[in-house]
Write an enzyme that holds these catalytic residues in place. Sequence first.
Site, PDB file in Angstrom:
ATOM      1  N   ILE A  71      -0.810  -1.867  -3.538  1.00 34.88           N
ATOM      2  CA  ILE A  71      -0.718  -3.326  -3.581  1.00 34.88           C
ATOM      3  C   ILE A  71      -2.049  -3.986  -3.235  1.00 34.88           C
ATOM      4  CG2 ILE A  71       1.761  -3.379  -3.129  1.00 34.88           C
ATOM      5  CD1 ILE A  71       1.065  -4.127  -0.194  1.00 34.88           C
ATOM      6  N   GLY A 130      -6.906   7.625   5.380  1.00 40.81           N
ATOM      7  CA  GLY A 130      -5.706   7.803   6.178  1.00 40.81           C
ATOM      8  C   GLY A 130      -5.584   6.950   7.410  1.00 40.81           C
ATOM      9  N   HIS A 134      -2.291  10.580   2.271  1.00 41.08           N
ATOM     10  CA  HIS A 134      -2.315  10.032   0.920  1.00 41.08           C
ATOM     11  C   HIS A 134      -3.740  10.087   0.383  1.00 41.08           C
ATOM     12  CE1 HIS A 134      -2.925   6.663   3.700  1.00 41.08           C
ATOM     13  NE2 HIS A 134      -3.568   6.028   2.739  1.00 41.08           N
ATOM     14  N   LEU A 135      -3.825  10.375  -0.900  1.00 45.14           N
ATOM     15  CA  LEU A 135      -5.107  10.447  -1.588  1.00 45.14           C
ATOM     16  C   LEU A 135      -5.259   9.198  -2.450  1.00 45.14           C
ATOM     17  CD1 LEU A 135      -4.958  14.132  -2.925  1.00 45.14           C
ATOM     18  CD2 LEU A 135      -5.584  13.338  -0.635  1.00 45.14           C
ATOM     19  N   HIS A 136      -6.356   8.494  -2.289  1.00 47.95           N
ATOM     20  CA  HIS A 136      -6.661   7.346  -3.134  1.00 47.95           C
ATOM     21  C   HIS A 136      -7.351   7.869  -4.383  1.00 47.95           C
ATOM     22  CE1 HIS A 136      -6.093   4.080  -0.085  1.00 47.95           C
ATOM     23  NE2 HIS A 136      -6.298   5.103   0.749  1.00 47.95           N
TER      24      HIS A 136
END
Length: 148
Positions: free
Chosen positions: A30, A86, A93-95
């Site tokens: 988002i 993180g 989570h991986l961007h």
Amino acid sequence: MSTLFTRIIDGEIPGRFVWADDRAVALTTIAPITDGHALVVPRAEVDQLTEADDDLLAHLVVVAKAVGRAQRAAWQAPRAALLVAGFEVPHLHLHVLPAWDESSLAFANARQDVPSAQLDAAAERLRDALRAQGDGARVPAALGSPAL
């Protein structure tokens, strides 16, 4: 207590899912740095990169590679970037994001005011690109569902 990502995966909080398999999901953020910016998240609650087992981490990178390839195609980006920080959520989570230069990698450039319709359109564009590259079996049937 469940993490924010677990609550999104469980459907308690809406998410824009572009990938789902038995071990991981990918959803658009988002607060994108660039259009198409996605997060690859394990279904298991793992706090951070250094706590993930090697098999899970390898799987997340394979998913990130597929998402990045689709981002490059959908946005004609010269690179797909992978970032792991993180700090925002205590759930690994991986961007993954299409990138044109190093400013495409700065969290300070994350946009907080992107209209929902624009976020939906970017997610659909990424979903279409994943299907086009042969990953349609992993693209959830509905944008807001992590189920296949």
